[in-house]
Design a protein around this motif. Structure first.
Motif, PDB file in Angstrom:
ATOM      1  N   ARG A 166      38.308  42.131  38.243  1.00 22.42           N
ATOM      2  CA  ARG A 166      37.907  41.516  36.980  1.00 22.42           C
ATOM      3  C   ARG A 166      36.490  41.927  36.585  1.00 22.42           C
ATOM      4  O   ARG A 166      36.217  42.236  35.423  1.00 22.42           O
ATOM      5  N   MET A 167      35.588  41.935  37.556  1.00 17.16           N
ATOM      6  CA  MET A 167      34.207  42.314  37.269  1.00 17.16           C
ATOM      7  C   MET A 167      34.119  43.759  36.798  1.00 17.16           C
ATOM      8  O   MET A 167      33.372  44.083  35.874  1.00 17.16           O
ATOM      9  N   THR A 168      34.907  44.630  37.427  1.00 21.04           N
ATOM     10  CA  THR A 168      34.900  46.038  37.021  1.00 21.04           C
ATOM     11  C   THR A 168      35.428  46.189  35.606  1.00 21.04           C
ATOM     12  O   THR A 168      34.845  46.917  34.786  1.00 21.04           O
ATOM     13  N   LEU A 169      36.529  45.497  35.307  1.00 20.20           N
ATOM     14  CA  LEU A 169      37.080  45.552  33.954  1.00 20.20           C
ATOM     15  C   LEU A 169      36.055  45.103  32.925  1.00 20.20           C
ATOM     16  O   LEU A 169      35.864  45.746  31.893  1.00 20.20           O
ATOM     17  N   LEU A 170      35.397  43.990  33.223  1.00 22.24           N
ATOM     18  CA  LEU A 170      34.423  43.451  32.280  1.00 22.24           C
ATOM     19  C   LEU A 170      33.267  44.427  32.067  1.00 22.24           C
ATOM     20  O   LEU A 170      32.811  44.643  30.939  1.00 22.24           O
ATOM     21  N   GLU A 171      32.804  45.044  33.138  1.00 18.27           N
ATOM     22  CA  GLU A 171      31.703  46.015  33.022  1.00 18.27           C
ATOM     23  C   GLU A 171      32.130  47.230  32.209  1.00 18.27           C
ATOM     24  O   GLU A 171      31.342  47.770  31.418  1.00 18.27           O
ATOM     25  N   VAL A 172      33.374  47.666  32.398  1.00 19.17           N
ATOM     26  CA  VAL A 172      33.896  48.798  31.610  1.00 19.17           C
ATOM     27  C   VAL A 172      33.928  48.434  30.132  1.00 19.17           C
ATOM     28  O   VAL A 172      33.470  49.195  29.270  1.00 19.17           O
TER      29      VAL A 172
ATOM     30  N   GLY B 212      49.411  40.377  18.745  1.00 18.03           N
ATOM     31  CA  GLY B 212      48.906  39.035  18.479  1.00 18.03           C
ATOM     32  C   GLY B 212      47.958  38.532  19.556  1.00 18.03           C
ATOM     33  O   GLY B 212      47.083  37.707  19.292  1.00 18.03           O
ATOM     34  N   LEU B 213      48.127  39.034  20.789  1.00 21.06           N
ATOM     35  CA  LEU B 213      47.214  38.661  21.865  1.00 21.06           C
ATOM     36  C   LEU B 213      45.937  39.489  21.814  1.00 21.06           C
ATOM     37  O   LEU B 213      44.846  39.002  22.123  1.00 21.06           O
ATOM     38  N   LEU B 214      46.068  40.747  21.409  1.00 24.06           N
ATOM     39  CA  LEU B 214      44.943  41.668  21.483  1.00 24.06           C
ATOM     40  C   LEU B 214      43.954  41.514  20.342  1.00 24.06           C
ATOM     41  O   LEU B 214      42.744  41.590  20.547  1.00 24.06           O
ATOM     42  N   SER B 215      44.454  41.328  19.130  1.00 27.79           N
ATOM     43  CA  SER B 215      43.578  41.354  17.953  1.00 27.79           C
ATOM     44  C   SER B 215      42.375  40.420  18.068  1.00 27.79           C
ATOM     45  O   SER B 215      41.242  40.831  17.818  1.00 27.79           O
ATOM     46  N   PRO B 216      42.573  39.138  18.456  1.00 27.71           N
ATOM     47  CA  PRO B 216      41.406  38.244  18.518  1.00 27.71           C
ATOM     48  C   PRO B 216      40.672  38.274  19.855  1.00 27.71           C
ATOM     49  O   PRO B 216      39.699  37.543  20.041  1.00 27.71           O
ATOM     50  N   ALA B 217      41.122  39.102  20.793  1.00 28.30           N
ATOM     51  CA  ALA B 217      40.592  39.034  22.162  1.00 28.30           C
ATOM     52  C   ALA B 217      39.155  39.545  22.254  1.00 28.30           C
ATOM     53  O   ALA B 217      38.828  40.616  21.749  1.00 28.30           O
ATOM     54  N   SER B 218      38.306  38.762  22.919  1.00 29.74           N
ATOM     55  CA  SER B 218      36.955  39.203  23.251  1.00 29.74           C
ATOM     56  C   SER B 218      37.043  40.036  24.530  1.00 29.74           C
ATOM     57  O   SER B 218      38.113  40.184  25.127  1.00 29.74           O
ATOM     58  N   ARG B 219      35.912  40.537  24.986  1.00 31.39           N
ATOM     59  CA  ARG B 219      35.922  41.318  26.220  1.00 31.39           C
ATOM     60  C   ARG B 219      36.402  40.498  27.430  1.00 31.39           C
ATOM     61  O   ARG B 219      37.265  40.953  28.171  1.00 31.39           O
ATOM     62  N   PRO B 220      35.895  39.278  27.641  1.00 34.76           N
ATOM     63  CA  PRO B 220      36.434  38.469  28.755  1.00 34.76           C
ATOM     64  C   PRO B 220      37.917  38.133  28.565  1.00 34.76           C
ATOM     65  O   PRO B 220      38.680  38.114  29.534  1.00 34.76           O
ATOM     66  N   ASP B 221      38.319  37.873  27.319  1.00 38.71           N
ATOM     67  CA  ASP B 221      39.731  37.575  27.050  1.00 38.71           C
ATOM     68  C   ASP B 221      40.604  38.755  27.449  1.00 38.71           C
ATOM     69  O   ASP B 221      41.680  38.599  28.043  1.00 38.71           O
ATOM     70  N   LEU B 222      40.156  39.969  27.090  1.00 36.40           N
ATOM     71  CA  LEU B 222      40.961  41.156  27.389  1.00 36.40           C
ATOM     72  C   LEU B 222      41.068  41.381  28.888  1.00 36.40           C
ATOM     73  O   LEU B 222      42.125  41.790  29.381  1.00 36.40           O
ATOM     74  N   CYS B 223      40.001  41.101  29.616  1.00 37.51           N
ATOM     75  CA  CYS B 223      40.071  41.189  31.082  1.00 37.51           C
ATOM     76  C   CYS B 223      41.170  40.273  31.620  1.00 37.51           C
ATOM     77  O   CYS B 223      41.980  40.680  32.462  1.00 37.51           O
ATOM     78  N   ARG B 224      41.190  39.034  31.134  1.00 40.12           N
ATOM     79  CA  ARG B 224      42.192  38.072  31.597  1.00 40.12           C
ATOM     80  C   ARG B 224      43.602  38.548  31.261  1.00 40.12           C
ATOM     81  O   ARG B 224      44.518  38.477  32.093  1.00 40.12           O
TER      82      ARG B 224
ATOM     83  N   LEU C  58      44.694  41.657  30.763  1.00 44.37           N
ATOM     84  CA  LEU C  58      45.061  42.815  31.577  1.00 44.37           C
ATOM     85  C   LEU C  58      45.398  42.410  33.005  1.00 44.37           C
ATOM     86  O   LEU C  58      46.358  42.920  33.596  1.00 44.37           O
ATOM     87  N   LEU C  59      44.619  41.495  33.570  1.00 41.54           N
ATOM     88  CA  LEU C  59      44.884  41.052  34.943  1.00 41.54           C
ATOM     89  C   LEU C  59      46.214  40.321  35.047  1.00 41.54           C
ATOM     90  O   LEU C  59      46.927  40.437  36.050  1.00 41.54           O
ATOM     91  N   GLN C  60      46.563  39.563  34.007  1.00 43.30           N
ATOM     92  CA  GLN C  60      47.823  38.820  34.017  1.00 43.30           C
ATOM     93  C   GLN C  60      49.025  39.738  33.822  1.00 43.30           C
ATOM     94  O   GLN C  60      50.053  39.583  34.472  1.00 43.30           O
ATOM     95  N   ARG C  61      48.902  40.703  32.921  1.00 43.72           N
ATOM     96  CA  ARG C  61      50.048  41.544  32.571  1.00 43.72           C
ATOM     97  C   ARG C  61      50.210  42.747  33.485  1.00 43.72           C
ATOM     98  O   ARG C  61      51.305  43.287  33.614  1.00 43.72           O
ATOM     99  N   PHE C  62      49.135  43.181  34.124  1.00 42.59           N
ATOM    100  CA  PHE C  62      49.206  44.350  34.997  1.00 42.59           C
ATOM    101  C   PHE C  62      48.564  44.029  36.348  1.00 42.59           C
ATOM    102  O   PHE C  62      47.560  44.632  36.722  1.00 42.59           O
TER     103      PHE C  62
END
Length: 212
Positions: free
Chosen positions: A6-12, A35-47, A49-53
Protein backbone atom coordinates in the motif's frame (compact mmCIF):
# COMPACT_ATOMS: atom_id res chain seq x y z
CA UNK A 1 3.66 -7.15 3.10
CA UNK A 2 0.20 -5.65 2.49
CA UNK A 3 1.24 -2.49 4.30
CA UNK A 4 4.44 -2.23 2.20
CA UNK A 5 2.43 -2.76 -0.95
CA UNK A 6 0.00 0.00 0.00
CA UNK A 7 2.79 2.42 0.88
CA UNK A 8 4.53 1.74 -2.43
CA UNK A 9 1.32 2.29 -4.38
CA UNK A 10 0.68 5.55 -2.58
CA UNK A 11 4.22 6.79 -3.23
CA UNK A 12 3.90 5.90 -6.92
CA UNK A 13 0.59 7.76 -7.21
CA UNK A 14 1.99 10.78 -5.39
CA UNK A 15 4.93 10.87 -7.80
CA UNK A 16 2.56 11.37 -10.73
CA UNK A 17 1.45 14.87 -11.74
CA UNK A 18 -2.32 15.36 -11.65
CA UNK A 19 -2.75 14.93 -15.40
CA UNK A 20 -0.93 11.60 -15.44
CA UNK A 21 -2.78 10.43 -12.33
CA UNK A 22 -6.10 11.08 -14.11
CA UNK A 23 -4.77 9.30 -17.19
CA UNK A 24 -3.80 6.33 -15.04
CA UNK A 25 -7.38 6.12 -13.77
CA UNK A 26 -8.71 6.28 -17.33
CA UNK A 27 -6.46 3.40 -18.39
CA UNK A 28 -7.63 1.35 -15.41
CA UNK A 29 -11.24 1.57 -16.58
CA UNK A 30 -10.70 -1.62 -18.61
CA UNK A 31 -10.39 -3.49 -15.33
CA UNK A 32 -12.20 -1.39 -12.72
CA UNK A 33 -15.67 0.22 -13.06
CA UNK A 34 -15.39 3.86 -14.07
CA UNK A 35 -17.84 4.81 -11.31
CA UNK A 36 -15.27 3.77 -8.71
CA UNK A 37 -12.32 5.41 -10.43
CA UNK A 38 -13.62 8.83 -11.44
CA UNK A 39 -13.96 10.31 -7.92
CA UNK A 40 -11.04 8.35 -6.42
CA UNK A 41 -8.24 10.24 -4.68
CA UNK A 42 -4.75 8.78 -4.48
CA UNK A 43 -5.43 6.94 -1.17
CA UNK A 44 -8.81 5.79 -2.53
CA UNK A 45 -7.15 4.33 -5.62
CA UNK A 46 -4.62 2.47 -3.48
CA UNK A 47 -7.49 0.86 -1.55
CA UNK A 48 -9.34 -0.06 -4.76
CA UNK A 49 -6.26 -1.65 -6.34
CA UNK A 50 -5.42 -3.65 -3.21
CA UNK A 51 -8.99 -4.95 -3.00
CA UNK A 52 -9.39 -5.84 -6.68
CA UNK A 53 -5.88 -7.13 -7.36
CA UNK A 54 -4.68 -8.75 -4.11
CA UNK A 55 -0.98 -9.50 -4.46
CA UNK A 56 -0.89 -8.13 -8.00
CA UNK A 57 -1.67 -4.43 -7.60
CA UNK A 58 1.95 -3.45 -8.20
CA UNK A 59 2.09 -5.49 -11.39
CA UNK A 60 -1.08 -3.88 -12.71
CA UNK A 61 0.26 -0.45 -11.79
CA UNK A 62 3.56 -1.18 -13.54
CA UNK A 63 1.66 -2.06 -16.71
CA UNK A 64 -0.19 1.26 -16.64
CA UNK A 65 3.01 3.20 -15.91
CA UNK A 66 4.62 1.56 -18.92
CA UNK A 67 1.78 2.88 -21.09
CA UNK A 68 2.28 6.33 -19.58
CA UNK A 69 5.96 6.20 -20.43
CA UNK A 70 6.97 6.37 -16.75
CA UNK A 71 9.58 3.63 -16.78
CA UNK A 72 11.55 5.79 -14.35
CA UNK A 73 8.92 5.14 -11.67
CA UNK A 74 8.97 1.40 -12.38
CA UNK A 75 12.72 1.45 -11.77
CA UNK A 76 12.63 3.83 -8.80
CA UNK A 77 10.08 1.77 -6.86
CA UNK A 78 11.38 -1.60 -8.16
CA UNK A 79 8.03 -2.57 -9.65
CA UNK A 80 7.72 -5.73 -11.78
CA UNK A 81 9.82 -5.62 -14.91
CA UNK A 82 8.24 -5.29 -18.34
CA UNK A 83 9.14 -8.87 -19.23
CA UNK A 84 7.35 -10.15 -16.13
CA UNK A 85 4.27 -8.10 -16.93
CA UNK A 86 4.10 -9.37 -20.48
CA UNK A 87 4.70 -12.97 -19.45
CA UNK A 88 2.55 -13.24 -16.35
CA UNK A 89 -0.17 -10.60 -16.58
CA UNK A 90 -3.02 -11.11 -19.08
CA UNK A 91 -4.83 -7.81 -18.49
CA UNK A 92 -3.32 -6.07 -21.52
CA UNK A 93 -4.63 -8.68 -23.88
CA UNK A 94 -8.12 -9.22 -22.56
CA UNK A 95 -8.85 -6.74 -19.74
CA UNK A 96 -9.33 -9.51 -17.18
CA UNK A 97 -8.03 -9.51 -13.62
CA UNK A 98 -4.64 -11.23 -13.19
CA UNK A 99 -5.54 -13.11 -10.00
CA UNK A 100 -3.58 -16.34 -10.47
CA UNK A 101 -0.01 -16.46 -11.67
CA UNK A 102 0.95 -19.31 -13.93
CA UNK A 103 -2.66 -20.38 -14.41
CA UNK A 104 -2.95 -21.76 -17.96
CA UNK A 105 -6.42 -20.24 -18.18
CA UNK A 106 -5.04 -16.77 -17.50
CA UNK A 107 -3.71 -16.41 -21.04
CA UNK A 108 -5.62 -16.63 -24.30
CA UNK A 109 -7.66 -19.62 -23.18
CA UNK A 110 -11.43 -20.05 -23.03
CA UNK A 111 -11.52 -19.63 -19.25
CA UNK A 112 -10.34 -16.00 -19.31
CA UNK A 113 -11.44 -14.42 -22.59
CA UNK A 114 -14.36 -11.97 -22.30
CA UNK A 115 -17.61 -12.60 -24.14
CA UNK A 116 -16.73 -10.00 -26.77
CA UNK A 117 -14.21 -11.32 -29.33
CA UNK A 118 -10.83 -9.63 -29.56
CA UNK A 119 -10.71 -7.33 -32.57
CA UNK A 120 -7.59 -5.15 -32.81
CA UNK A 121 -9.05 -3.11 -35.66
CA UNK A 122 -9.06 0.61 -34.90
CA UNK A 123 -12.36 2.44 -35.30
CA UNK A 124 -12.65 4.89 -38.19
CA UNK A 125 -14.71 8.10 -38.24
CA UNK A 126 -17.12 6.33 -40.59
CA UNK A 127 -17.58 3.55 -38.03
CA UNK A 128 -18.24 6.10 -35.30
CA UNK A 129 -20.75 7.96 -37.43
CA UNK A 130 -22.66 4.77 -38.14
CA UNK A 131 -22.83 4.04 -34.42
CA UNK A 132 -23.82 7.67 -33.74
CA UNK A 133 -26.73 7.42 -36.17
CA UNK A 134 -28.13 4.50 -34.18
CA UNK A 135 -27.75 5.98 -30.69
CA UNK A 136 -30.98 7.30 -29.20
CA UNK A 137 -31.94 9.81 -26.55
CA UNK A 138 -30.00 7.89 -23.87
CA UNK A 139 -26.69 9.06 -25.37
CA UNK A 140 -25.63 10.90 -22.20
CA UNK A 141 -26.37 7.83 -20.08
CA UNK A 142 -24.20 5.78 -22.44
CA UNK A 143 -21.42 8.37 -22.30
CA UNK A 144 -21.33 8.66 -18.52
CA UNK A 145 -22.05 5.07 -17.42
CA UNK A 146 -20.39 3.07 -20.17
CA UNK A 147 -17.75 5.28 -21.78
CA UNK A 148 -16.60 6.97 -18.57
CA UNK A 149 -17.01 10.53 -19.85
CA UNK A 150 -17.79 13.59 -17.74
CA UNK A 151 -21.29 15.07 -17.87
CA UNK A 152 -19.83 18.56 -18.22
CA UNK A 153 -18.01 17.50 -21.38
CA UNK A 154 -21.19 16.03 -22.85
CA UNK A 155 -23.07 19.24 -22.11
CA UNK A 156 -20.30 21.18 -23.82
CA UNK A 157 -20.62 18.98 -26.90
CA UNK A 158 -24.37 19.65 -26.92
CA UNK A 159 -23.81 23.40 -26.74
CA UNK A 160 -21.24 23.32 -29.54
CA UNK A 161 -23.59 21.45 -31.88
CA UNK A 162 -27.08 22.87 -31.25
CA UNK A 163 -30.07 20.92 -32.56
CA UNK A 164 -27.97 18.11 -34.03
CA UNK A 165 -28.31 14.93 -31.92
CA UNK A 166 -26.32 12.80 -34.36
CA UNK A 167 -23.34 15.14 -33.99
CA UNK A 168 -23.69 14.96 -30.20
CA UNK A 169 -23.38 11.20 -30.42
CA UNK A 170 -20.51 11.38 -32.91
CA UNK A 171 -18.49 13.91 -30.89
CA UNK A 172 -19.08 11.89 -27.72
CA UNK A 173 -17.64 8.80 -29.42
CA UNK A 174 -14.73 10.86 -30.76
CA UNK A 175 -14.03 12.12 -27.24
CA UNK A 176 -13.86 8.50 -26.04
CA UNK A 177 -11.64 7.62 -29.01
CA UNK A 178 -9.23 10.48 -28.26
CA UNK A 179 -8.98 9.37 -24.66
CA UNK A 180 -8.40 5.71 -25.48
CA UNK A 181 -5.99 6.46 -28.35
CA UNK A 182 -4.54 3.15 -29.62
CA UNK A 183 -7.02 1.19 -27.49
CA UNK A 184 -10.04 2.61 -29.34
CA UNK A 185 -10.69 -0.65 -31.17
CA UNK A 186 -13.90 -2.29 -32.34
CA UNK A 187 -13.70 -4.92 -29.59
CA UNK A 188 -13.09 -2.30 -26.91
CA UNK A 189 -16.15 -0.25 -27.90
CA UNK A 190 -18.20 -3.42 -28.13
CA UNK A 191 -17.10 -4.37 -24.62
CA UNK A 192 -18.06 -0.91 -23.31
CA UNK A 193 -21.50 -0.94 -24.91
CA UNK A 194 -22.61 -4.53 -24.54
CA UNK A 195 -24.47 -3.85 -21.27
CA UNK A 196 -25.84 -0.44 -22.24
CA UNK A 197 -29.50 0.32 -22.95
CA UNK A 198 -29.37 0.93 -26.69
CA UNK A 199 -30.50 -0.29 -30.08
CA UNK A 200 -29.31 -3.93 -30.47
CA UNK A 201 -28.45 -3.00 -34.04
CA UNK A 202 -25.42 -1.11 -32.72
CA UNK A 203 -23.88 -4.26 -31.25
CA UNK A 204 -24.79 -6.21 -34.40
CA UNK A 205 -23.07 -3.55 -36.50
CA UNK A 206 -19.89 -3.66 -34.40
CA UNK A 207 -19.82 -7.46 -34.50
CA UNK A 208 -20.18 -7.34 -38.28
CA UNK A 209 -17.02 -5.28 -38.76
CA UNK A 210 -13.96 -7.11 -40.15
CA UNK A 211 -12.13 -9.16 -37.55
CA UNK A 212 -15.24 -10.30 -35.62
Amino acid sequence: MARDERMTLLEVHQALPEEQFERLKFLLEEQVPAGLLSPASRPDLCRILLQRFPGNSLRVTAGILRQLGRLDLIQRFQLPLEEQILEETPWEANGDTPKVRGDPTSGPGPGRIPAAPINPRRLTEKDLMQVAQRLGKEWQEVGILHLGLERSRLEQIQEENPSNPILWNFEMLREWQRRERHKATVSQLLSCLEHARLDPGILDFLRSLPGN
